[in-house]
Design a protein around this motif. Structure first.
Motif, PDB file in Angstrom:
ATOM      1  N   ALA A  98       0.823  -1.205   0.000  1.00  0.00           N
ATOM      2  CA  ALA A  98       0.000   0.000   0.000  1.00  0.00           C
ATOM      3  C   ALA A  98       0.859   1.258   0.000  1.00  0.00           C
ATOM      4  O   ALA A  98       0.486   2.282  -0.593  1.00  0.00           O
ATOM      5  CB  ALA A  98      -0.927  -0.010   1.217  1.00  0.00           C
ATOM      6  N   SER A  99       2.015   1.201   0.661  1.00  0.00           N
ATOM      7  CA  SER A  99       2.930   2.340   0.665  1.00  0.00           C
ATOM      8  C   SER A  99       3.771   2.386  -0.606  1.00  0.00           C
ATOM      9  O   SER A  99       3.990   3.455  -1.190  1.00  0.00           O
ATOM     10  CB  SER A  99       3.853   2.268   1.893  1.00  0.00           C
ATOM     11  OG  SER A  99       3.109   2.318   3.097  1.00  0.00           O
ATOM     12  N   VAL A 100       4.212   1.203  -1.043  1.00  0.00           N
ATOM     13  CA  VAL A 100       5.067   1.143  -2.238  1.00  0.00           C
ATOM     14  C   VAL A 100       4.329   1.650  -3.470  1.00  0.00           C
ATOM     15  O   VAL A 100       4.897   2.368  -4.300  1.00  0.00           O
ATOM     16  CB  VAL A 100       5.573  -0.298  -2.467  1.00  0.00           C
ATOM     17  CG1 VAL A 100       6.313  -0.410  -3.797  1.00  0.00           C
ATOM     18  CG2 VAL A 100       6.480  -0.724  -1.333  1.00  0.00           C
ATOM     19  N   VAL A 101       3.043   1.298  -3.600  1.00  0.00           N
ATOM     20  CA  VAL A 101       2.295   1.700  -4.792  1.00  0.00           C
ATOM     21  C   VAL A 101       2.130   3.217  -4.847  1.00  0.00           C
ATOM     22  O   VAL A 101       2.151   3.816  -5.934  1.00  0.00           O
ATOM     23  CB  VAL A 101       0.922   0.984  -4.840  1.00  0.00           C
ATOM     24  CG1 VAL A 101      -0.053   1.560  -3.828  1.00  0.00           C
ATOM     25  CG2 VAL A 101       0.326   1.073  -6.244  1.00  0.00           C
ATOM     26  N   ILE A 102       2.001   3.869  -3.676  1.00  0.00           N
ATOM     27  CA  ILE A 102       1.901   5.327  -3.660  1.00  0.00           C
ATOM     28  C   ILE A 102       3.230   5.950  -4.078  1.00  0.00           C
ATOM     29  O   ILE A 102       3.272   6.921  -4.849  1.00  0.00           O
ATOM     30  CB  ILE A 102       1.491   5.824  -2.255  1.00  0.00           C
ATOM     31  CG1 ILE A 102       0.081   5.327  -1.897  1.00  0.00           C
ATOM     32  CG2 ILE A 102       1.538   7.350  -2.195  1.00  0.00           C
ATOM     33  CD1 ILE A 102      -1.003   5.821  -2.814  1.00  0.00           C
ATOM     34  N   VAL A 103       4.342   5.398  -3.586  1.00  0.00           N
ATOM     35  CA  VAL A 103       5.662   5.908  -3.957  1.00  0.00           C
ATOM     36  C   VAL A 103       5.897   5.750  -5.455  1.00  0.00           C
ATOM     37  O   VAL A 103       6.346   6.688  -6.139  1.00  0.00           O
ATOM     38  CB  VAL A 103       6.762   5.179  -3.156  1.00  0.00           C
ATOM     39  CG1 VAL A 103       8.146   5.586  -3.664  1.00  0.00           C
ATOM     40  CG2 VAL A 103       6.634   5.482  -1.671  1.00  0.00           C
ATOM     41  N   MET A 104       5.587   4.575  -5.985  1.00  0.00           N
ATOM     42  CA  MET A 104       5.780   4.331  -7.414  1.00  0.00           C
ATOM     43  C   MET A 104       4.909   5.255  -8.262  1.00  0.00           C
ATOM     44  O   MET A 104       5.351   5.794  -9.284  1.00  0.00           O
ATOM     45  CB  MET A 104       5.452   2.875  -7.740  1.00  0.00           C
ATOM     46  CG  MET A 104       6.456   1.850  -7.234  1.00  0.00           C
ATOM     47  SD  MET A 104       8.069   1.982  -8.043  1.00  0.00           S
ATOM     48  CE  MET A 104       8.996   2.807  -6.755  1.00  0.00           C
ATOM     49  N   MET A 105       3.678   5.457  -7.813  1.00  0.00           N
ATOM     50  CA  MET A 105       2.772   6.325  -8.568  1.00  0.00           C
ATOM     51  C   MET A 105       3.234   7.782  -8.513  1.00  0.00           C
ATOM     52  O   MET A 105       3.122   8.514  -9.506  1.00  0.00           O
ATOM     53  CB  MET A 105       1.350   6.198  -8.021  1.00  0.00           C
ATOM     54  CG  MET A 105       0.311   6.953  -8.829  1.00  0.00           C
ATOM     55  SD  MET A 105      -1.361   6.569  -8.325  1.00  0.00           S
ATOM     56  CE  MET A 105      -1.436   4.856  -8.819  1.00  0.00           C
ATOM     57  N   PHE A 106       3.769   8.189  -7.367  1.00  0.00           N
ATOM     58  CA  PHE A 106       4.293   9.551  -7.243  1.00  0.00           C
ATOM     59  C   PHE A 106       5.478   9.750  -8.186  1.00  0.00           C
ATOM     60  O   PHE A 106       5.572  10.774  -8.877  1.00  0.00           O
ATOM     61  CB  PHE A 106       4.703   9.808  -5.797  1.00  0.00           C
ATOM     62  CG  PHE A 106       5.241  11.187  -5.556  1.00  0.00           C
ATOM     63  CD1 PHE A 106       4.405  12.291  -5.616  1.00  0.00           C
ATOM     64  CD2 PHE A 106       6.585  11.381  -5.277  1.00  0.00           C
ATOM     65  CE1 PHE A 106       4.897  13.568  -5.400  1.00  0.00           C
ATOM     66  CE2 PHE A 106       7.087  12.651  -5.059  1.00  0.00           C
ATOM     67  CZ  PHE A 106       6.246  13.753  -5.123  1.00  0.00           C
ATOM     68  N   LEU A 107       6.380   8.774  -8.241  1.00  0.00           N
ATOM     69  CA  LEU A 107       7.532   8.867  -9.147  1.00  0.00           C
ATOM     70  C   LEU A 107       7.081   8.872 -10.605  1.00  0.00           C
ATOM     71  O   LEU A 107       7.632   9.596 -11.434  1.00  0.00           O
ATOM     72  CB  LEU A 107       8.490   7.703  -8.887  1.00  0.00           C
ATOM     73  CG  LEU A 107       9.204   7.708  -7.533  1.00  0.00           C
ATOM     74  CD1 LEU A 107      10.001   6.425  -7.343  1.00  0.00           C
ATOM     75  CD2 LEU A 107      10.117   8.924  -7.404  1.00  0.00           C
ATOM     76  N   HIS A 108       6.071   8.057 -10.913  1.00  0.00           N
ATOM     77  CA  HIS A 108       5.531   8.017 -12.278  1.00  0.00           C
ATOM     78  C   HIS A 108       4.917   9.369 -12.643  1.00  0.00           C
ATOM     79  O   HIS A 108       5.105   9.869 -13.764  1.00  0.00           O
ATOM     80  CB  HIS A 108       4.482   6.911 -12.373  1.00  0.00           C
ATOM     81  CG  HIS A 108       3.820   6.810 -13.712  1.00  0.00           C
ATOM     82  ND1 HIS A 108       4.517   6.633 -14.890  1.00  0.00           N
ATOM     83  CD2 HIS A 108       2.507   6.858 -14.074  1.00  0.00           C
ATOM     84  CE1 HIS A 108       3.686   6.583 -15.914  1.00  0.00           C
ATOM     85  NE2 HIS A 108       2.457   6.722 -15.447  1.00  0.00           N
TER      86      HIS A 108
END
Length: 223
Positions: A98-108
């Motif tokens: 749940a945290s990793v997907v937010i980080v990845m989406m922010f970088l994207h």
């Protein structure tokens, strides 16, 4: 064996042309790591989708054991972690994912912004991507309460109090999500329904629209 099954299905459904239309397309040179070192920044979108798939699959597993009521919610999570084979691993994957997907989406999102990929003709896809980001935040908020422990309870109380400060719709929004005067059984039931049914449905629809537009418009060019 798999080839025989594929041939059997293809003979009846003619899926090969459809599969080739989806999979066989030219990848621009600037996203090829063999030619450009900076191509790695174009991987954030794919990584976001990969983590999203893990979240969906792990979430489906968790719902097989989770009981969405205030009496049994915590006990069902405890049982999942302590008694179910690989339950603790799957829950940890879902929790940290749940945290990793937010980080990845922010970088994207940063990659799309700084490379100008939101400009014409991709404005609508940018809007869809922003909506996906908010849906993911909603999934994080609603999922946080489900273990029904003290940390989840008071974090949700604070989140709802902050939500109430939103102009015009804040009070109505809190009432809708809370379902009563206090954070209780109705709140947990509503958060569970939103987390498992409403937001995933919206997410799948937005992802489908996102991928269709990417497929038609192609990958954006370099800065």
């Amino acid at each position: 064996m798999l080839q025989r099954i594929y041939d059997w299905v293809d003979e009846r459904m003619d899926i090969t042309p459809l599969w080739r239309d989806i999979a066989d397309h030219e990848v621009p040179e600037h996203v090829n790591p063999a030619h450009h070192f900076s191509a790695f920044i174009y991987c954030f979108g794919g990584l976001t989708f990969f983590v999203t798939v893990i979240q969906i699959l792990s979430g489906m597993f968790l719902t097989m054991y989770y009981v969405p009521d205030i009496i049994n919610a915590y006990e069902s999570v405890y049982y999942l972690q302590s008694e179910v084979a690989f339950g603790a691993i799957v829950r940890a994957m879902h929790h940290w994912g749940a945290s990793v997907v937010i980080v990845m989406m922010f970088l994207h999102t940063l990659r799309v912004f700084f490379t100008g990929a939101y400009k014409k003709p991709r404005e609508l896809n940018w809007v869809v991507g922003v909506l996906i980001f908010f849906v993911m935040l909603g999934l994080g908020l609603t999922g946080y309460l489900l273990p029904w422990d003290m940390k989840a309870y008071f974090a949700t109380v604070v989140a709802l109090e902050i939500m109430e400060t939103v102009p015009i719709i804040g009070e109505s929004l809190r009432t809708l999500l809370q379902g009563g005067e206090i954070v209780g059984a109705q709140t947990l039931a509503r958060f569970f329904a939103i987390h498992v049914f409403f937001l995933p449905g919206a997410l799948l629809g937005l992802l489908a629209a996102h991928f269709i537009m990417i497929r038609r418009q192609g990958i954006s060019g370099p800065l």
